[in-house]
Design an enzyme around this catalytic site. Structure first.
Site, PDB file in Angstrom:
ATOM      1  N   ASN A   1      13.920  -6.654  -7.373  1.00  0.00           N
ATOM      2  CA  ASN A   1      13.585  -8.048  -7.061  1.00  0.00           C
ATOM      3  C   ASN A   1      12.599  -8.537  -8.096  1.00  0.00           C
ATOM      4  O   ASN A   1      11.536  -7.931  -8.272  1.00  0.00           O
ATOM      5  CB  ASN A   1      12.931  -8.149  -5.677  1.00  0.00           C
ATOM      6  CG  ASN A   1      13.922  -7.856  -4.584  1.00  0.00           C
ATOM      7  OD1 ASN A   1      15.028  -8.384  -4.585  1.00  0.00           O
ATOM      8  ND2 ASN A   1      13.548  -6.992  -3.665  1.00  0.00           N
TER       9      ASN A   1
ATOM     10  N   CYS B   1      11.318  -6.496  -0.669  1.00  0.00           N
ATOM     11  CA  CYS B   1      10.571  -5.348  -1.198  1.00  0.00           C
ATOM     12  C   CYS B   1       9.913  -5.695  -2.514  1.00  0.00           C
ATOM     13  O   CYS B   1      10.549  -6.232  -3.404  1.00  0.00           O
ATOM     14  CB  CYS B   1      11.514  -4.189  -1.514  1.00  0.00           C
ATOM     15  SG  CYS B   1      12.159  -3.389  -0.102  1.00  0.00           S
TER      16      CYS B   1
ATOM     17  N   SER C   1       7.552   5.134   3.860  1.00  0.00           N
ATOM     18  CA  SER C   1       7.988   5.176   2.468  1.00  0.00           C
ATOM     19  C   SER C   1       6.800   5.554   1.588  1.00  0.00           C
ATOM     20  O   SER C   1       5.709   5.004   1.734  1.00  0.00           O
ATOM     21  CB  SER C   1       8.526   3.797   2.077  1.00  0.00           C
ATOM     22  OG  SER C   1       8.856   3.763   0.712  1.00  0.00           O
TER      23      SER C   1
ATOM     24  N   GLY D   1       0.776  -1.237   0.000  1.00  0.00           N
ATOM     25  CA  GLY D   1       0.000   0.000   0.000  1.00  0.00           C
ATOM     26  C   GLY D   1       0.804   1.281   0.000  1.00  0.00           C
ATOM     27  O   GLY D   1       2.000   1.291   0.270  1.00  0.00           O
TER      28      GLY D   1
ATOM     29  N   SER E   1      10.191   7.048  -2.792  1.00  0.00           N
ATOM     30  CA  SER E   1      10.459   6.070  -3.850  1.00  0.00           C
ATOM     31  C   SER E   1      10.553   6.812  -5.180  1.00  0.00           C
ATOM     32  O   SER E   1       9.574   6.944  -5.893  1.00  0.00           O
ATOM     33  CB  SER E   1       9.323   5.038  -3.910  1.00  0.00           C
ATOM     34  OG  SER E   1       9.331   4.275  -2.739  1.00  0.00           O
TER      35      SER E   1
HETATM   36  N1  SAH Z   1       3.935   2.509  -1.516  1.00  0.00           N
HETATM   37  C1  SAH Z   1       5.104   2.912  -0.834  1.00  0.00           C
HETATM   38  C2  SAH Z   1       5.524   1.934   0.244  1.00  0.00           C
HETATM   39  C3  SAH Z   1       5.508   0.462  -0.084  1.00  0.00           C
HETATM   40  S1  SAH Z   1       6.619  -0.108  -1.317  1.00  0.00           S
HETATM   41  C4  SAH Z   1       6.234   3.171  -1.808  1.00  0.00           C
HETATM   42  O1  SAH Z   1       6.114   2.851  -2.986  1.00  0.00           O
HETATM   43  O2  SAH Z   1       7.232   3.741  -1.365  1.00  0.00           O
HETATM   44  C5  SAH Z   1       8.146  -0.192  -0.448  1.00  0.00           C
HETATM   45  C6  SAH Z   1       9.385  -0.149  -1.353  1.00  0.00           C
HETATM   46  O3  SAH Z   1       9.530  -1.348  -2.132  1.00  0.00           O
HETATM   47  C7  SAH Z   1       9.355   1.005  -2.350  1.00  0.00           C
HETATM   48  O4  SAH Z   1      10.547   1.740  -2.374  1.00  0.00           O
HETATM   49  C8  SAH Z   1       9.123   0.260  -3.636  1.00  0.00           C
HETATM   50  O5  SAH Z   1       9.510   1.026  -4.699  1.00  0.00           O
HETATM   51  C9  SAH Z   1       9.932  -0.998  -3.426  1.00  0.00           C
HETATM   52  N2  SAH Z   1       9.657  -2.052  -4.405  1.00  0.00           N
HETATM   53  C10 SAH Z   1       8.470  -2.349  -4.989  1.00  0.00           C
HETATM   54  N3  SAH Z   1       8.622  -3.358  -5.874  1.00  0.00           N
HETATM   55  C11 SAH Z   1       9.918  -3.710  -5.858  1.00  0.00           C
HETATM   56  C12 SAH Z   1      10.692  -4.702  -6.542  1.00  0.00           C
HETATM   57  N4  SAH Z   1      10.128  -5.534  -7.406  1.00  0.00           N
HETATM   58  N5  SAH Z   1      11.993  -4.778  -6.267  1.00  0.00           N
HETATM   59  C13 SAH Z   1      12.576  -3.956  -5.372  1.00  0.00           C
HETATM   60  N6  SAH Z   1      11.904  -3.026  -4.698  1.00  0.00           N
HETATM   61  C14 SAH Z   1      10.597  -2.887  -4.927  1.00  0.00           C
HETATM   62 FE1  SF4 Z   2       1.996   0.811  -4.370  1.00  0.00          FE
HETATM   63 FE2  SF4 Z   2       4.476   1.328  -3.474  1.00  0.00          FE
HETATM   64 FE3  SF4 Z   2       3.956  -0.938  -4.854  1.00  0.00          FE
HETATM   65 FE4  SF4 Z   2       3.925   1.407  -6.120  1.00  0.00          FE
HETATM   66  S1  SF4 Z   2       5.689   0.437  -5.106  1.00  0.00           S
HETATM   67  S2  SF4 Z   2       2.378  -0.226  -6.313  1.00  0.00           S
HETATM   68  S3  SF4 Z   2       3.096   2.758  -4.550  1.00  0.00           S
HETATM   69  S4  SF4 Z   2       3.139  -0.392  -2.864  1.00  0.00           S
END
Ligand code: SAH
Ligand code: SF4
Length: 343
Positions: A295, A338, A191, A159, A214
């Protein structure tokens, strides 16, 4: 209808329970059982009379989540929890043990409306916001289950926390409160994908927690290819808000940058990021860039950067005086890293 105790602030609970709690000192005892001793059932509030305990359980729920799955990483002891809500929706939270402190990575929503293309949460769509209580209960349940003290909280699970503003703020106040969780502001990180207007509002709350942005890209056109329509805020506005947050709160700021092969990981991209931070006066010991090796998520067209290009990217930032860390993925064998918190 029973009320969910953790959804209520202390003032709200006091008002809702005034027919049950005759004296202030009893109210304080109850709060201690809930937030300090973290006891999961009213029956075990042993210094209260049987009558009060019964009335409490007739009128309030203390837990509404159940743990339906628990996966433990063989690599680093990370635990991925799957919770089920009272309305039978599931979501995730992650326990991150370490030598000096245990942290949790918690969710603020079930799914996410932003839909970033690299994120498995984004791919799973949006179901609903979590309430204040459901946000806090993740931490209580993980402490009860692991029997470990948690002293760090990351809003980095499922989220976009700033799209669930009121519940997240109420939960943050409880985390910081001396009479509730009492976790230091330096140990709480939120974040966000960059909801600029909400970041500015957050400054006024005076909570001064750590903020992570992010960013993932320094170019609006490029960013739109991974974050649909940039979700309303161009990079310039996001950086305005980040700079404002940093200046006003004096808290640590993290810029998160996922490295995707042949997309945003070239030396030119690194130089652009360095220039952006310089322009914004964000080359500072309290600002760091977290380089996140992408990832892999199922069905994604993106490929992780090579370790060589990650190192090169980091060195360009370092030479510019920027503190840059490569974030080690935790729990990747159980999809707890993440961006892997999807179904
Ligand atoms: N929505 C918020 C918080 C949750 S995501 C946000 O986007 O910041 C938490 C972190 O995981 C973020 O920095 C996001 O960019 C990262 N993330 C999402 N998918 C990822 C992936 N496949 N590999 C590495 N980091 C990822
Ligand atoms: Fe939502 Fe953060 Fe994932 Fe983007 S990275 S879809 S804002 S949880």
């Amino acid at each position: 209808m029973k009320k969910y105790l953790l959804d209520l602030t202390q003032t709200q609970f006091k008002a809702a329970a005034k027919h049950i709690i005759p004296k202030d000192y009893i109210f304080e005892q109850i709060m201690r059982w809930v937030y300090e001793k973290k006891v999961s059932s009213f029956d075990n509030f042993t210094n209260l009379s049987k009558d009060i305990r019964t009335k409490l359980s007739e009128n309030f729920d203390l837990r509404t989540l159940s743990i339906v799955k628990k996966e433990i990483s063989n690599i680093d002891g990370t635990i991925r929890y799957t919770f089920k809500t009272a309305d039978k929706k599931s979501f995730f939270a992650v326990f991150l043990p370490s030598k000096d402190k245990n942290s949790v990575c918690i969710s603020s929503q079930i799914g996410c409306p932003v839909g970033c293309l690299f994120c498995s949460t984004g791919k799973s769509g949006f179901t609903r916001n979590l309430s204040r209580g459901e946000i806090l209960e993740q931490i209580l349940q993980i402490e009860n289950d692991t029997k470990q003290k948690i002293s760090g909280v990351l809003f980095m699970g499922m989220g976009e926390p700033l799209f669930n503003y009121n519940s997240v703020i109420s939960a943050l106040k409880s985390l910081l409160s001396k009479n509730e969780f009492y976790i230091g502001k330096r140990h709480i990180t939120l974040s966000t994908v960059g909801i600029a207007a909400a970041i500015k509002k957050l400054v006024e709350e005076n909570l001064n927690i750590r903020l992570a942005i992010s960013l993932h890209s320094t170019d609006d056109k490029q960013r739109k290819r991974i974050i649909p329509e940039n979700f309303g805020f161009p990079i310039d506005e996001i950086m305005n808000a980040a700079q404002y947050y940093f200046k006003k709160t004096n808290s640590h700021l993290t810029i998160e940058y996922i490295l995707i092969k042949d997309f945003n990981d070239s030396p030119a991209d690194a130089h652009k990021l360095a220039r952006l931070l310089k322009r914004r006066f964000l080359i500072n010991p309290k600002v760091q860039v977290n380089l996140i090796p992408f990832n892999y998520v199922r069905g994604s067209q993106f490929i992780p950067s090579t370790s060589l290009s990650i190192e090169k990217f980091k060195n360009i930032l370092k030479v510019s005086g920027i503190i840059a860390n490569i974030r080690q993925a935790k729990g990747s064998d159980i999809s707890a890293a993440c961006g892997q918190l999807g179904y």
